[in-house]
Design an enzyme around this catalytic site. Structure first.
Site, PDB file in Angstrom:
ATOM      1  N   GLN A  97       0.847  -1.194   0.000  1.00  0.00           N
ATOM      2  CA  GLN A  97       0.000   0.000   0.000  1.00  0.00           C
ATOM      3  C   GLN A  97       0.880   1.240   0.000  1.00  0.00           C
ATOM      4  O   GLN A  97       1.791   1.376   0.831  1.00  0.00           O
ATOM      5  CB  GLN A  97      -0.937   0.013   1.212  1.00  0.00           C
ATOM      6  CG  GLN A  97      -1.914   1.188   1.172  1.00  0.00           C
ATOM      7  CD  GLN A  97      -2.960   1.150   2.289  1.00  0.00           C
ATOM      8  OE1 GLN A  97      -2.946   0.266   3.139  1.00  0.00           O
ATOM      9  NE2 GLN A  97      -3.859   2.112   2.267  1.00  0.00           N
ATOM     10  N   HIS A 103      -8.626   1.961  -1.118  1.00  0.00           N
ATOM     11  CA  HIS A 103      -9.019   1.881  -2.527  1.00  0.00           C
ATOM     12  C   HIS A 103      -8.985   0.431  -2.956  1.00  0.00           C
ATOM     13  O   HIS A 103      -8.210  -0.372  -2.424  1.00  0.00           O
ATOM     14  CB  HIS A 103      -8.108   2.738  -3.411  1.00  0.00           C
ATOM     15  CG  HIS A 103      -6.646   2.481  -3.192  1.00  0.00           C
ATOM     16  ND1 HIS A 103      -5.958   3.005  -2.109  1.00  0.00           N
ATOM     17  CD2 HIS A 103      -5.756   1.733  -3.884  1.00  0.00           C
ATOM     18  CE1 HIS A 103      -4.696   2.598  -2.168  1.00  0.00           C
ATOM     19  NE2 HIS A 103      -4.552   1.810  -3.221  1.00  0.00           N
TER      20      HIS A 103
HETATM   21  P1  AMP Z   1      -1.544   0.996  -3.493  1.00  0.00           P
HETATM   22  O1  AMP Z   1      -0.120   0.690  -3.823  1.00  0.00           O
HETATM   23  O2  AMP Z   1      -2.417  -0.204  -3.274  1.00  0.00           O
HETATM   24  O3  AMP Z   1      -1.656   2.014  -2.383  1.00  0.00           O
HETATM   25  O4  AMP Z   1      -2.155   1.654  -4.798  1.00  0.00           O
HETATM   26  C1  AMP Z   1      -2.015   3.001  -5.096  1.00  0.00           C
HETATM   27  C2  AMP Z   1      -2.246   3.128  -6.572  1.00  0.00           C
HETATM   28  O5  AMP Z   1      -2.560   4.464  -6.868  1.00  0.00           O
HETATM   29  C3  AMP Z   1      -1.046   2.740  -7.422  1.00  0.00           C
HETATM   30  O6  AMP Z   1      -1.410   1.672  -8.295  1.00  0.00           O
HETATM   31  C4  AMP Z   1      -0.734   4.025  -8.178  1.00  0.00           C
HETATM   32  O7  AMP Z   1      -0.325   3.780  -9.495  1.00  0.00           O
HETATM   33  C5  AMP Z   1      -2.050   4.751  -8.125  1.00  0.00           C
HETATM   34  N1  AMP Z   1      -1.986   6.191  -8.217  1.00  0.00           N
HETATM   35  C6  AMP Z   1      -1.176   7.025  -7.519  1.00  0.00           C
HETATM   36  N2  AMP Z   1      -1.436   8.308  -7.858  1.00  0.00           N
HETATM   37  C7  AMP Z   1      -2.441   8.271  -8.757  1.00  0.00           C
HETATM   38  C8  AMP Z   1      -3.143   9.278  -9.495  1.00  0.00           C
HETATM   39  N3  AMP Z   1      -2.867  10.568  -9.364  1.00  0.00           N
HETATM   40  N4  AMP Z   1      -4.114   8.880 -10.359  1.00  0.00           N
HETATM   41  C9  AMP Z   1      -4.388   7.559 -10.503  1.00  0.00           C
HETATM   42  N5  AMP Z   1      -3.761   6.571  -9.841  1.00  0.00           N
HETATM   43  C10 AMP Z   1      -2.790   6.925  -8.992  1.00  0.00           C
END
Ligand code: AMP
Length: 117
Positions: A97, A103
């Site tokens: 995470q 999410h």
């Molecule tokens: P996690 O690693 O489970 O916390 O997932 C966070 C996700 O958010 C990752 O897959 C990132 O690529 C995605 N992410 C981060 N910033 C953004 C953004 N501005 N728009 C869309 N996705 C994002």
């Protein structure tokens, strides 16, 4: 750590402070395409309430958590992947995470049958 004031990039996106295309929105959540997709389809369903991690949800969030699952189904239908997708929640830094606002990852567009995780 279930805190509506917790701020992350997703909070800024939800509040419109960072431009982002919502592919789905209702009263309780939004969905966006992941900026760094891990498959042909990679979307995120994000509650408007800032809950840092899944384990920080409380009994008060029970209806919201069910709502997110139903929203996942709607977004998967909308993206044309309702017949085959993975749903992933990373809980905690050691689980990968990186954004501490709950999410749900909808990941699709590849065959997962041989790959269990
Ligand atoms: P996690 O690693 O489970 O916390 O997932 C966070 C996700 O958010 C990752 O897959 C990132 O690529 C995605 N992410 C981060 N910033 C953004 C953004 N501005 N728009 C869309 N996705 C994002």
């Amino acid at each position: 750590m279930s805190d509506t004031t917790t701020d992350t990039i997703f909070g800024k996106i939800i509040r419109g402070e960072i431009p982002s295309e919502f592919i789905y929105e209702d009263e309780h959540c939004i969905a966006i395409h992941d900026v760094n997709p891990q498959a042909a389809v990679h979307a995120l369903v994000i509650p408007k309430k800032a809950i840092a991690r899944l384990v920080d949800a409380s009994a008060d969030d029970q209806v919201l958590l069910g709502h997110l699952m139903l929203a996942v189904g709607k977004v998967a239908e909308q993206l044309g992947v309702a017949d085959a997708f993975r749903l992933v929640v990373n809980n905690g830094a050691d689980a990968g995470q990186t954004v501490f606002h709950l999410h749900l990852h909808i990941i699709a567009g590849q065959v997962f049958s041989e790959q269990k995780l």
